[in-house]
Write an enzyme that holds these catalytic residues in place. Structure first.
Site, PDB file in Angstrom:
ATOM      1  N   ASP A   1       0.842  -1.199   0.000  1.00 55.77           N
ATOM      2  CA  ASP A   1       0.000   0.000   0.000  1.00 55.77           C
ATOM      3  C   ASP A   1       0.878   1.250   0.000  1.00 55.77           C
ATOM      4  O   ASP A   1       1.366   1.675   1.046  1.00 55.77           O
ATOM      5  CB  ASP A   1      -0.920  -0.021   1.238  1.00 55.77           C
ATOM      6  CG  ASP A   1      -1.861   1.176   1.281  1.00 55.77           C
ATOM      7  OD1 ASP A   1      -1.949   1.902   0.257  1.00 55.77           O
ATOM      8  OD2 ASP A   1      -2.511   1.376   2.327  1.00 55.77           O
TER       9      ASP A   1
ATOM     10  N   LYS B   1       1.630   7.941   0.421  1.00 54.44           N
ATOM     11  CA  LYS B   1       2.036   7.987   1.826  1.00 54.44           C
ATOM     12  C   LYS B   1       3.421   8.604   1.951  1.00 54.44           C
ATOM     13  O   LYS B   1       4.224   8.527   1.021  1.00 54.44           O
ATOM     14  CB  LYS B   1       2.107   6.552   2.392  1.00 54.44           C
ATOM     15  CG  LYS B   1       0.777   5.873   2.613  1.00 54.44           C
ATOM     16  CD  LYS B   1       0.978   4.478   3.194  1.00 54.44           C
ATOM     17  CE  LYS B   1      -0.335   3.746   3.390  1.00 54.44           C
ATOM     18  NZ  LYS B   1      -1.211   4.342   4.428  1.00 54.44           N
TER      19      LYS B   1
ATOM     20  N   ASP C   1       0.125  -5.097   4.620  1.00 56.14           N
ATOM     21  CA  ASP C   1      -1.261  -4.687   4.399  1.00 56.14           C
ATOM     22  C   ASP C   1      -2.114  -5.817   3.793  1.00 56.14           C
ATOM     23  O   ASP C   1      -3.276  -5.611   3.475  1.00 56.14           O
ATOM     24  CB  ASP C   1      -1.286  -3.442   3.499  1.00 56.14           C
ATOM     25  CG  ASP C   1      -2.433  -2.519   3.814  1.00 56.14           C
ATOM     26  OD1 ASP C   1      -3.014  -2.644   4.909  1.00 56.14           O
ATOM     27  OD2 ASP C   1      -2.752  -1.663   2.956  1.00 56.14           O
TER      28      ASP C   1
ATOM     29  N   ASP D   1      -5.719   6.454  -0.693  1.00 55.84           N
ATOM     30  CA  ASP D   1      -5.092   5.651   0.362  1.00 55.84           C
ATOM     31  C   ASP D   1      -6.146   4.917   1.205  1.00 55.84           C
ATOM     32  O   ASP D   1      -5.808   4.037   1.990  1.00 55.84           O
ATOM     33  CB  ASP D   1      -4.227   6.565   1.243  1.00 55.84           C
ATOM     34  CG  ASP D   1      -3.232   5.785   2.080  1.00 55.84           C
ATOM     35  OD1 ASP D   1      -3.080   4.570   1.837  1.00 55.84           O
ATOM     36  OD2 ASP D   1      -2.607   6.396   2.969  1.00 55.84           O
TER      37      ASP D   1
ATOM     38  N   GLU E   1      -7.979   2.535   0.443  1.00 53.98           N
ATOM     39  CA  GLU E   1      -8.218   1.514  -0.590  1.00 53.98           C
ATOM     40  C   GLU E   1      -8.740   0.202  -0.025  1.00 53.98           C
ATOM     41  O   GLU E   1      -9.418  -0.541  -0.719  1.00 53.98           O
ATOM     42  CB  GLU E   1      -6.930   1.270  -1.390  1.00 53.98           C
ATOM     43  CG  GLU E   1      -5.949   0.244  -0.799  1.00 53.98           C
ATOM     44  CD  GLU E   1      -5.370   0.628   0.561  1.00 53.98           C
ATOM     45  OE1 GLU E   1      -5.435   1.819   0.918  1.00 53.98           O
ATOM     46  OE2 GLU E   1      -4.860  -0.263   1.264  1.00 53.98           O
TER      47      GLU E   1
ATOM     48  N   ARG F   1     -11.006  -0.480   2.209  1.00 55.22           N
ATOM     49  CA  ARG F   1     -12.470  -0.537   2.269  1.00 55.22           C
ATOM     50  C   ARG F   1     -13.066  -0.742   0.880  1.00 55.22           C
ATOM     51  O   ARG F   1     -14.145  -1.304   0.743  1.00 55.22           O
ATOM     52  CB  ARG F   1     -13.002   0.741   2.936  1.00 55.22           C
ATOM     53  CG  ARG F   1     -12.654   2.001   2.214  1.00 55.22           C
ATOM     54  CD  ARG F   1     -12.689   3.224   3.113  1.00 55.22           C
ATOM     55  NE  ARG F   1     -11.573   3.264   4.061  1.00 55.22           N
ATOM     56  CZ  ARG F   1     -11.368   4.242   4.935  1.00 55.22           C
ATOM     57  NH1 ARG F   1     -12.203   5.275   4.994  1.00 55.22           N
ATOM     58  NH2 ARG F   1     -10.350   4.208   5.745  1.00 55.22           N
TER      59      ARG F   1
HETATM   60  N1  BES Z   1      -3.239   0.161   5.116  1.00 55.07           N
HETATM   61  C1  BES Z   1      -3.636   1.398   5.663  1.00 55.07           C
HETATM   62  C2  BES Z   1      -3.927   1.328   7.160  1.00 55.07           C
HETATM   63  C3  BES Z   1      -2.779   1.017   8.064  1.00 55.07           C
HETATM   64  C4  BES Z   1      -2.156   2.009   8.770  1.00 55.07           C
HETATM   65  C5  BES Z   1      -2.365  -0.285   8.263  1.00 55.07           C
HETATM   66  C6  BES Z   1      -1.133   1.722   9.647  1.00 55.07           C
HETATM   67  C7  BES Z   1      -1.338  -0.571   9.127  1.00 55.07           C
HETATM   68  C8  BES Z   1      -0.725   0.437   9.826  1.00 55.07           C
HETATM   69  C9  BES Z   1      -4.902   1.895   4.970  1.00 55.07           C
HETATM   70  O1  BES Z   1      -5.065   1.497   3.666  1.00 55.07           O
HETATM   71  C10 BES Z   1      -4.829   3.382   4.979  1.00 55.07           C
HETATM   72  O2  BES Z   1      -3.954   3.895   4.351  1.00 55.07           O
HETATM   73  N2  BES Z   1      -5.737   4.031   5.679  1.00 55.07           N
HETATM   74  C11 BES Z   1      -5.758   5.443   5.770  1.00 55.07           C
HETATM   75  C12 BES Z   1      -7.173   5.899   5.549  1.00 55.07           C
HETATM   76  C13 BES Z   1      -7.310   7.386   5.397  1.00 55.07           C
HETATM   77  C14 BES Z   1      -6.671   7.823   4.099  1.00 55.07           C
HETATM   78  C15 BES Z   1      -8.767   7.733   5.401  1.00 55.07           C
HETATM   79  C16 BES Z   1      -5.258   5.830   7.152  1.00 55.07           C
HETATM   80  O3  BES Z   1      -5.574   5.124   8.099  1.00 55.07           O
HETATM   81  O4  BES Z   1      -4.507   6.786   7.242  1.00 55.07           O
HETATM   82 ZN    ZN Z   2      -4.091  -0.215   3.117  1.00 58.44          ZN
HETATM   83 MN    MN Z   3      -4.074   2.849   2.322  1.00 59.03          MN
END
Ligand code: BES
Ligand code: ZN
Ligand code: MN
Length: 505
Positions: free
Chosen positions: A278, A285, A296, A355, A357, A359
């Site tokens: 991811d 990111k 992920d 990001d 993604e 969901r």
């Molecule tokens: N894979 C990440 C979530 C994640 C964060 C997993 C830290 C493991 C450790 C997910 O896809 C993500 O990026 N979520 C974002 C959502 C936001 C953009 C609404 C997040 O949590 O920042």
């Molecule tokens: Zn993710």
């Molecule tokens: Mn993400």
């Protein structure tokens, strides 16, 4: 690791190391009376073992504190070459979950000293012996996992315990089956950890699908894997929206377990997020820590491992697992903020943040599970950073649309000794999903981010009872613990296996 049972008297057992739990049997609250010393006992009815531990205990060196380890050589009166005392804390609060961790602690302590085999004496506590035995087997396998796969001086044999003897009395047949069940679950948990540990260049969606296929053939599961064509044919616009940005083809993995004699009215659906890397996509990111986004795919790997355990334990329940595997990459083909995708269910989604993604891929995974006739859904995903803000690295987040199903899961979770905490899904949160242009947005405000993601998924679980596990903070152990290495944890698998078994007809 070989495992075997022994009903021998512990002091008569010839082994490289005899492991005995020590507990503090002083039930008084020490905070009230400072001078109140621990009453430490070596937990074996074998007087020779108690005798061998007596001096080191009476000297005060052994306090019984949880995970405290003391190694004695040539213990007097024992046939064992060594005696390892492992602290288990207060006897009053000692539980199966602790015993599991003590077994892992013994493994990690001994293997670091190049000891290859040992015998664990099951403490005679209130824990039923077959339950204690299972926990010891599980904990030992979990402790034996070593994540240093690509170290060039790695010698796997030299880094692992290869034989474990569990010392206890009881009905041999019942104990044997408890031991085998523990093995199956723990080896499946390590199978999942193995998948999660691989970096994204060695664990692409295609490779994950191959690993699922190979495992399925070994344990007699039905496995179908599909690529982009099927994803488009099923009109999985949310899943494809993520996958379209990557040069690596996505994979839709379907594992089916349909035993004879299972009740028709229950069909469990396990849906897993498997984003093999991811980057965040166009909403990229920051570089700092991005390497961790190889894990992920832990939710998907958990479902694959869970199916392995189920295939071997053979409960009479119909279960289908759906794993949505893809990378999330920025590229000339990648989806962009503002794009609108039509999910398999027909609902339209405005992509605010590429990001968010996980969901998206799960939305279509859930719809597909419903289409395949699943009556109850569970998903697992490293879904949000927000769940880590809420619960830290200790508890995974549970969301449930149905209280009865939650009760079942909470029971299974307790049995499995995994830490999880329920978070809410009140209708008030639905406000945040509103979009100007589509049925919903995929990301909203910072606040309550884990709940937002769950509310989004709920739109796709619809009226099917559903549980969502957000394992972002717990799928990767950030710091080594006495019982587990730093790296993939395999969280949720044991709870899921117990949960599935609970539906047996
Ligand atoms: N894979 C990440 C979530 C994640 C964060 C997993 C830290 C493991 C450790 C997910 O896809 C993500 O990026 N979520 C974002 C959502 C936001 C953009 C609404 C997040 O949590 O920042
Ligand atoms: Zn993710
Ligand atoms: Mn993400």
């Amino acid at each position: 690791m070989n495992t075997n049972l022994s009903s021998s008297v512990p002091s008569q057992l010839e082994t490289d190391c005899l492991v005995v739990v020590v507990l503090d049997r002083n039930e008084k609250d020490r905070s009230e009376k400072k001078e109140d010393k621990p009453v430490v006992t070596a937990e074996s009815s074998d007087v020779a073992v108690q005798e061998a531990a007596r001096d080191v205990i009476s000297s005060g060196e052994v306090t019984g504190k949880t995970f405290e380890t003391t190694l004695l050589h040539r213990p007097a009166g024992l046939k064992a070459k060594r005696l390892l005392l492992v602290g288990g804390g207060k006897a009053k609060t000692f539980s199966t979950a602790e015993l599991r961790k003590l077994a892992g602690t013994a493994v990690r302590t001994l293997k670091s000293k190049s000891i290859r085999s040992f015998a664990f004496v099951v403490p005679e506590t209130a824990i039923p012996s077959s339950q204690g035995l299972r926990a010891i087997v599980e904990g030992a396998f979990v402790g034996n996992f070593d994540p240093g796969y690509y170290k060039s001086d790695r010698n796997e044999k030299e880094q692992k315990i290869d034989a474990l003897t569990i010392v206890l009395q009881g009905d041999a047949k019942a104990l044997e089956s408890a031991m085998q069940a523990g093995r199956v679950v723990a080896e499946s948990q390590n199978f999942t950890r193995d998948l999660v540990n691989e970096p994204s260049n060695r664990m692409t969606p295609t490779i994950l699908a191959e690993r699922a296929k190979k495992m399925a053939a070994e344990v007699g599961l039905n496995c179908e894997t599909y690529g982009a064509d099927k994803i488009k044919q099923l009109k999985m616009g949310a899943f494809w929206g993520v996958a379209q940005g990557s040069d690596e083809p996505p994979a839709l993995i379907v594992l089916r377990y349909d035993p004879v004699g299972a009740a028709d009215k229950v069909h469990l659906g396990l849906v897993g997020k498997a984003v093999t890397f991811d980057t965040g996509g166009i909403s990229i990111k920051p570089a700092d820590g991005m390497e961790k986004m190889k894990y992920d795919m832990a939710g998907g790997a958990t479902m694959i491992g869970t199916m392995r355990a189920i295939a071997l334990l053979k409960p009479k329940v119909k279960v289908t697992a759906i794993i949505c595997a893809t990378e999330n990459m920025p590229s000339g083909k990648a989806q962009k903020p503002g794009d609108v995708q039509i999910a398999m269910s027909g609902k339209s989604i405005e992509i605010i943040n590429t990001d968010a993604e996980g969901r998206l891929v799960l939305a279509d995974g859930l719809s597909y599970a419903r289409q395949l006739g699943c009556t109850h859904l569970v998903d697992a995903a490293t879904l949000t950073g927000a769940v880590v803000v809420a619960l830290g690295y200790v508890n995974a987040g549970i969301f449930a649309s149905d209280d009865q199903m939650y009760e079942r899961f909470a029971n299974a979770n307790k049995q499995a000794g995994e830490k999880m905490w329920r978070l809410p899904l009140d209708d008030e949160y639905k406000e945040n999903l509103k979009s100007n242009i589509a049925d919903m947005v995929n990301a909203g405000s910072r606040w309550g981010g884990a709940i937002f993601a769950a509310m989004f998924l709920k739109e796709f679980a619809e009226d099917t009872p559903w549980i969502h596990l957000d394992i972002a903070g717990t799928a990767w152990t950030e710091e080594a613990k006495p019982w587990i290495a730093k790296g993939p944890s395999g969280i949720a698998l044991r709870s899921l296996v117990e949960f599935v078994k609970g539906w047996e007809s």
